[in-house]
Design an enzyme around this catalytic site. Structure first.
Site, PDB file in Angstrom:
ATOM      1  N   LYS A 203      51.361  47.977  33.506  1.00  0.00           N
ATOM      2  CA  LYS A 203      50.333  47.743  32.490  1.00  0.00           C
ATOM      3  C   LYS A 203      49.083  48.534  32.816  1.00  0.00           C
ATOM      4  CE  LYS A 203      47.375  44.593  32.808  1.00  0.00           C
ATOM      5  NZ  LYS A 203      45.935  44.448  33.197  1.00  0.00           N
TER       6      LYS A 203
ATOM      7  N   LYS B  92      38.235  51.103  37.996  1.00  0.00           N
ATOM      8  CA  LYS B  92      39.496  50.433  38.349  1.00  0.00           C
ATOM      9  C   LYS B  92      40.682  51.330  38.032  1.00  0.00           C
ATOM     10  CE  LYS B  92      42.303  47.234  39.715  1.00  0.00           C
ATOM     11  NZ  LYS B  92      42.357  45.856  39.216  1.00  0.00           N
TER      12      LYS B  92
ATOM     13  N   THR C 181      41.627  43.493  34.406  1.00  0.00           N
ATOM     14  CA  THR C 181      41.830  44.939  34.340  1.00  0.00           C
ATOM     15  C   THR C 181      42.261  45.267  32.920  1.00  0.00           C
ATOM     16  OG1 THR C 181      42.436  45.110  36.677  1.00  0.00           O
ATOM     17  CG2 THR C 181      43.147  46.900  35.230  1.00  0.00           C
TER      18      THR C 181
END
Length: 287
Positions: free
Chosen positions: A240, A172, A97
Protein backbone atom coordinates in the site's frame (compact mmCIF):
# COMPACT_ATOMS: atom_id res chain seq x y z
CA UNK A 1 -2.48 17.80 30.54
CA UNK A 2 -4.46 18.01 27.31
CA UNK A 3 -7.86 16.63 26.40
CA UNK A 4 -7.29 14.46 23.35
CA UNK A 5 -8.97 11.89 21.16
CA UNK A 6 -7.18 9.01 19.46
CA UNK A 7 -8.88 7.35 16.51
CA UNK A 8 -7.63 3.94 15.42
CA UNK A 9 -6.30 1.25 17.75
CA UNK A 10 -4.30 -1.01 15.49
CA UNK A 11 -0.85 -2.37 16.33
CA UNK A 12 0.47 1.20 16.27
CA UNK A 13 -2.43 3.24 17.62
CA UNK A 14 -3.19 1.04 20.62
CA UNK A 15 0.17 1.61 22.37
CA UNK A 16 0.47 5.21 21.11
CA UNK A 17 -2.83 6.11 22.77
CA UNK A 18 -1.64 4.31 25.89
CA UNK A 19 1.49 6.48 26.08
CA UNK A 20 -0.73 9.57 26.01
CA UNK A 21 -2.50 8.33 29.14
CA UNK A 22 0.80 7.46 30.81
CA UNK A 23 1.97 11.02 30.16
CA UNK A 24 -1.02 12.46 31.98
CA UNK A 25 -3.36 13.36 29.12
CA UNK A 26 -7.13 12.93 29.23
CA UNK A 27 -7.75 10.48 26.38
CA UNK A 28 -10.89 9.24 24.63
CA UNK A 29 -10.45 6.62 21.92
CA UNK A 30 -12.48 5.39 18.99
CA UNK A 31 -11.98 2.17 17.06
CA UNK A 32 -14.08 0.63 14.32
CA UNK A 33 -14.23 -2.57 16.40
CA UNK A 34 -15.82 -1.32 19.61
CA UNK A 35 -14.66 -4.33 21.62
CA UNK A 36 -11.06 -3.25 21.10
CA UNK A 37 -11.84 0.28 22.27
CA UNK A 38 -13.54 -1.13 25.35
CA UNK A 39 -10.53 -3.33 26.09
CA UNK A 40 -8.14 -0.39 25.67
CA UNK A 41 -10.26 1.81 27.97
CA UNK A 42 -10.32 -0.92 30.62
CA UNK A 43 -6.56 -1.42 30.40
CA UNK A 44 -5.69 2.26 30.67
CA UNK A 45 -8.53 3.52 32.84
CA UNK A 46 -9.66 5.97 30.16
CA UNK A 47 -12.69 6.52 27.94
CA UNK A 48 -13.95 5.31 24.58
CA UNK A 49 -16.59 6.59 22.20
CA UNK A 50 -18.76 4.88 19.60
CA UNK A 51 -18.06 7.35 16.76
CA UNK A 52 -15.12 9.60 15.81
CA UNK A 53 -17.44 12.60 16.18
CA UNK A 54 -18.24 11.72 19.79
CA UNK A 55 -14.59 10.97 20.60
CA UNK A 56 -13.43 14.34 19.24
CA UNK A 57 -16.01 16.51 21.00
CA UNK A 58 -14.40 19.23 23.17
CA UNK A 59 -10.87 17.89 22.52
CA UNK A 60 -7.86 20.15 22.00
CA UNK A 61 -6.13 17.57 19.82
CA UNK A 62 -7.44 14.70 17.74
CA UNK A 63 -5.05 12.03 16.47
CA UNK A 64 -5.83 9.61 13.64
CA UNK A 65 -3.92 6.37 12.95
CA UNK A 66 -5.88 4.15 10.57
CA UNK A 67 -5.25 2.13 7.43
CA UNK A 68 -5.41 4.17 4.24
CA UNK A 69 -6.74 7.31 2.55
CA UNK A 70 -10.34 6.09 2.50
CA UNK A 71 -10.24 5.19 6.20
CA UNK A 72 -8.86 8.64 7.04
CA UNK A 73 -11.63 10.34 5.08
CA UNK A 74 -14.28 8.24 6.81
CA UNK A 75 -13.13 9.11 10.35
CA UNK A 76 -12.37 12.77 9.64
CA UNK A 77 -14.84 14.21 7.12
CA UNK A 78 -17.37 11.36 7.01
CA UNK A 79 -20.94 11.67 8.28
CA UNK A 80 -19.81 10.97 11.86
CA UNK A 81 -16.23 12.14 11.39
CA UNK A 82 -14.09 13.99 13.91
CA UNK A 83 -14.23 17.36 12.17
CA UNK A 84 -18.00 17.51 12.73
CA UNK A 85 -17.52 18.09 16.47
CA UNK A 86 -14.05 19.59 16.77
CA UNK A 87 -13.92 23.09 18.23
CA UNK A 88 -12.42 26.12 16.54
CA UNK A 89 -8.77 26.37 17.52
CA UNK A 90 -8.30 22.63 18.05
CA UNK A 91 -5.81 20.61 15.96
CA UNK A 92 -6.25 17.45 13.89
CA UNK A 93 -3.15 15.24 13.49
CA UNK A 94 -3.03 12.38 11.01
CA UNK A 95 -0.45 9.68 11.81
CA UNK A 96 -1.66 7.41 9.00
CA UNK A 97 0.72 6.76 6.12
CA UNK A 98 -1.39 8.29 3.37
CA UNK A 99 -1.10 10.46 0.26
CA UNK A 100 0.17 14.03 0.29
CA UNK A 101 -2.93 15.08 -1.66
CA UNK A 102 -5.16 13.78 1.13
CA UNK A 103 -3.14 15.80 3.65
CA UNK A 104 -3.77 18.95 1.64
CA UNK A 105 -7.48 18.16 1.35
CA UNK A 106 -7.77 17.64 5.10
CA UNK A 107 -5.85 20.82 5.86
CA UNK A 108 -8.31 22.75 3.69
CA UNK A 109 -11.35 21.09 5.28
CA UNK A 110 -9.97 21.79 8.76
CA UNK A 111 -9.06 25.39 7.95
CA UNK A 112 -12.60 26.09 6.77
CA UNK A 113 -13.73 25.20 10.30
CA UNK A 114 -11.01 27.20 12.05
CA UNK A 115 -9.14 23.98 12.94
CA UNK A 116 -5.42 23.31 12.52
CA UNK A 117 -3.98 20.29 10.74
CA UNK A 118 -0.67 18.42 10.80
CA UNK A 119 0.17 15.39 8.65
CA UNK A 120 2.47 13.26 10.81
CA UNK A 121 3.20 9.73 9.58
CA UNK A 122 5.44 7.65 11.82
CA UNK A 123 8.34 5.22 11.48
CA UNK A 124 9.65 2.70 13.98
CA UNK A 125 7.18 -0.14 13.69
CA UNK A 126 5.18 -1.86 16.38
CA UNK A 127 8.19 -2.04 18.71
CA UNK A 128 8.74 1.70 18.35
CA UNK A 129 5.10 2.38 19.19
CA UNK A 130 5.13 0.07 22.20
CA UNK A 131 8.35 1.57 23.55
CA UNK A 132 7.36 5.17 22.82
CA UNK A 133 10.34 5.83 20.53
CA UNK A 134 8.75 6.53 17.16
CA UNK A 135 10.10 8.93 14.54
CA UNK A 136 7.39 11.38 13.48
CA UNK A 137 7.64 13.30 10.20
CA UNK A 138 5.39 16.35 10.11
CA UNK A 139 3.99 18.78 7.58
CA UNK A 140 1.92 21.89 8.25
CA UNK A 141 2.05 25.33 9.80
CA UNK A 142 4.67 26.06 12.43
CA UNK A 143 2.13 27.33 14.99
CA UNK A 144 0.15 24.09 14.89
CA UNK A 145 3.29 21.96 15.07
CA UNK A 146 4.61 23.94 18.04
CA UNK A 147 1.33 23.40 19.88
CA UNK A 148 1.05 19.67 19.30
CA UNK A 149 4.71 18.59 19.45
CA UNK A 150 4.80 18.28 23.28
CA UNK A 151 1.84 15.88 23.11
CA UNK A 152 3.35 13.82 20.28
CA UNK A 153 6.51 13.54 22.36
CA UNK A 154 4.55 11.11 24.56
CA UNK A 155 5.40 8.36 22.05
CA UNK A 156 8.19 9.85 19.93
CA UNK A 157 11.96 9.97 20.21
CA UNK A 158 12.14 12.34 17.24
CA UNK A 159 9.45 14.70 15.92
CA UNK A 160 10.36 17.18 13.19
CA UNK A 161 8.48 19.68 11.04
CA UNK A 162 9.76 19.16 7.49
CA UNK A 163 7.75 21.74 5.59
CA UNK A 164 4.25 22.77 4.61
CA UNK A 165 1.21 20.50 4.52
CA UNK A 166 2.04 17.19 2.85
CA UNK A 167 5.75 17.32 3.67
CA UNK A 168 5.33 14.71 6.39
CA UNK A 169 3.72 12.27 3.97
CA UNK A 170 6.36 12.95 1.33
CA UNK A 171 9.09 12.28 3.91
CA UNK A 172 7.43 8.97 4.83
CA UNK A 173 7.46 8.04 1.14
CA UNK A 174 11.21 8.59 1.08
CA UNK A 175 11.45 6.41 4.20
CA UNK A 176 9.57 3.56 2.52
CA UNK A 177 11.50 3.89 -0.75
CA UNK A 178 14.77 3.52 1.18
CA UNK A 179 13.47 0.58 3.19
CA UNK A 180 12.34 -1.29 0.08
CA UNK A 181 15.83 -1.26 -1.41
CA UNK A 182 17.49 -2.02 1.92
CA UNK A 183 15.35 -5.08 2.64
CA UNK A 184 15.90 -6.52 -0.83
CA UNK A 185 19.65 -6.06 -0.46
CA UNK A 186 19.55 -7.57 3.03
CA UNK A 187 17.52 -10.52 1.74
CA UNK A 188 20.09 -11.21 -0.96
CA UNK A 189 22.92 -10.90 1.56
CA UNK A 190 21.33 -13.35 4.02
CA UNK A 191 20.50 -15.73 1.15
CA UNK A 192 24.11 -15.62 -0.05
CA UNK A 193 25.39 -16.17 3.50
CA UNK A 194 23.15 -19.21 3.95
CA UNK A 195 24.36 -20.72 0.68
CA UNK A 196 27.96 -20.03 1.77
CA UNK A 197 27.39 -21.79 5.09
CA UNK A 198 28.07 -18.77 7.30
CA UNK A 199 26.79 -18.38 10.87
CA UNK A 200 24.10 -15.71 10.38
CA UNK A 201 23.97 -14.24 13.94
CA UNK A 202 27.78 -14.06 14.09
CA UNK A 203 27.94 -12.54 10.62
CA UNK A 204 25.35 -9.86 11.45
CA UNK A 205 27.10 -9.03 14.71
CA UNK A 206 30.22 -8.20 12.71
CA UNK A 207 28.95 -6.46 9.59
CA UNK A 208 26.21 -4.49 11.34
CA UNK A 209 28.96 -2.44 12.97
CA UNK A 210 30.41 -1.42 9.60
CA UNK A 211 29.29 0.38 6.45
CA UNK A 212 26.56 -2.19 5.70
CA UNK A 213 24.84 -1.62 9.04
CA UNK A 214 21.19 -0.49 9.19
CA UNK A 215 18.11 -0.68 11.40
CA UNK A 216 16.79 -3.43 9.15
CA UNK A 217 19.96 -5.45 9.55
CA UNK A 218 20.08 -5.15 13.33
CA UNK A 219 16.37 -5.81 13.84
CA UNK A 220 15.49 -8.26 11.05
CA UNK A 221 18.49 -10.21 9.73
CA UNK A 222 18.75 -12.84 12.47
CA UNK A 223 15.04 -13.67 12.27
CA UNK A 224 15.37 -13.80 8.49
CA UNK A 225 18.09 -16.40 8.92
CA UNK A 226 15.75 -18.38 11.19
CA UNK A 227 12.86 -18.06 8.72
CA UNK A 228 10.65 -16.13 11.18
CA UNK A 229 8.27 -13.70 9.49
CA UNK A 230 5.03 -13.88 11.51
CA UNK A 231 5.46 -10.44 13.12
CA UNK A 232 6.35 -6.85 12.26
CA UNK A 233 5.18 -4.66 9.37
CA UNK A 234 2.97 -6.63 6.99
CA UNK A 235 3.73 -7.01 3.29
CA UNK A 236 0.15 -5.90 2.52
CA UNK A 237 0.79 -2.56 4.21
CA UNK A 238 4.16 -2.13 2.54
CA UNK A 239 2.60 -2.63 -0.89
CA UNK A 240 0.00 0.00 0.00
CA UNK A 241 2.78 2.40 0.95
CA UNK A 242 4.86 1.69 -2.14
CA UNK A 243 1.77 2.27 -4.28
CA UNK A 244 1.47 5.74 -2.74
CA UNK A 245 5.16 6.36 -3.48
CA UNK A 246 4.84 5.36 -7.12
CA UNK A 247 1.66 7.39 -7.61
CA UNK A 248 3.43 10.45 -6.24
CA UNK A 249 6.44 9.75 -8.47
CA UNK A 250 4.19 9.86 -11.52
CA UNK A 251 3.16 13.36 -10.46
CA UNK A 252 6.59 14.76 -9.63
CA UNK A 253 8.60 12.97 -12.32
CA UNK A 254 10.81 10.93 -9.98
CA UNK A 255 12.26 7.69 -11.32
CA UNK A 256 11.85 4.73 -8.95
CA UNK A 257 13.04 1.60 -10.82
CA UNK A 258 14.21 -0.34 -7.75
CA UNK A 259 11.07 0.55 -5.79
CA UNK A 260 8.87 -0.68 -8.64
CA UNK A 261 10.87 -3.90 -8.88
CA UNK A 262 10.74 -4.59 -5.14
CA UNK A 263 7.00 -3.87 -5.15
CA UNK A 264 6.60 -6.72 -7.65
CA UNK A 265 8.76 -8.95 -5.47
CA UNK A 266 6.34 -8.22 -2.61
CA UNK A 267 3.49 -9.17 -4.95
CA UNK A 268 5.20 -12.56 -5.32
CA UNK A 269 5.26 -12.93 -1.52
CA UNK A 270 1.55 -12.09 -1.39
CA UNK A 271 0.80 -14.75 -4.01
CA UNK A 272 2.69 -17.25 -1.87
CA UNK A 273 0.36 -16.48 1.05
CA UNK A 274 2.64 -14.03 2.85
CA UNK A 275 0.53 -10.91 2.79
CA UNK A 276 0.64 -10.62 6.57
CA UNK A 277 4.28 -11.63 6.93
CA UNK A 278 6.87 -9.02 7.90
CA UNK A 279 8.50 -7.11 5.04
CA UNK A 280 11.73 -9.05 5.63
CA UNK A 281 9.95 -12.05 4.06
CA UNK A 282 11.37 -10.91 0.71
CA UNK A 283 13.97 -13.55 1.51
CA UNK A 284 11.44 -16.34 0.92
CA UNK A 285 11.19 -15.70 -2.82
CA UNK A 286 14.94 -16.30 -3.21
CA UNK A 287 14.73 -19.87 -1.92
Amino acid sequence: MAKVAFIGLGVMGYPMAGHLVKNGHDVTVYNRTTAKAEAWAAEYGASFATTPEKAAKDCEYVFICVGNDDDVREVSVGSEGALASMSKGSILVDHTTASASLARDLAKAASERGIGFIDAPVSGGQAGAENGVLTVMCGGEEKYFAAVEPVIDSYAQSCKLLGSTGAGQLAKMVNQICIAGLVQGLSEGVHFAQKAGLDIPLLIDVISKGAAGSWQMENRATNMGDGKFDYGFAVNWMRKDLGICMDEAKSNGASLPVTALVDQFYADVQKAGGGRWDTSSLLTRLK
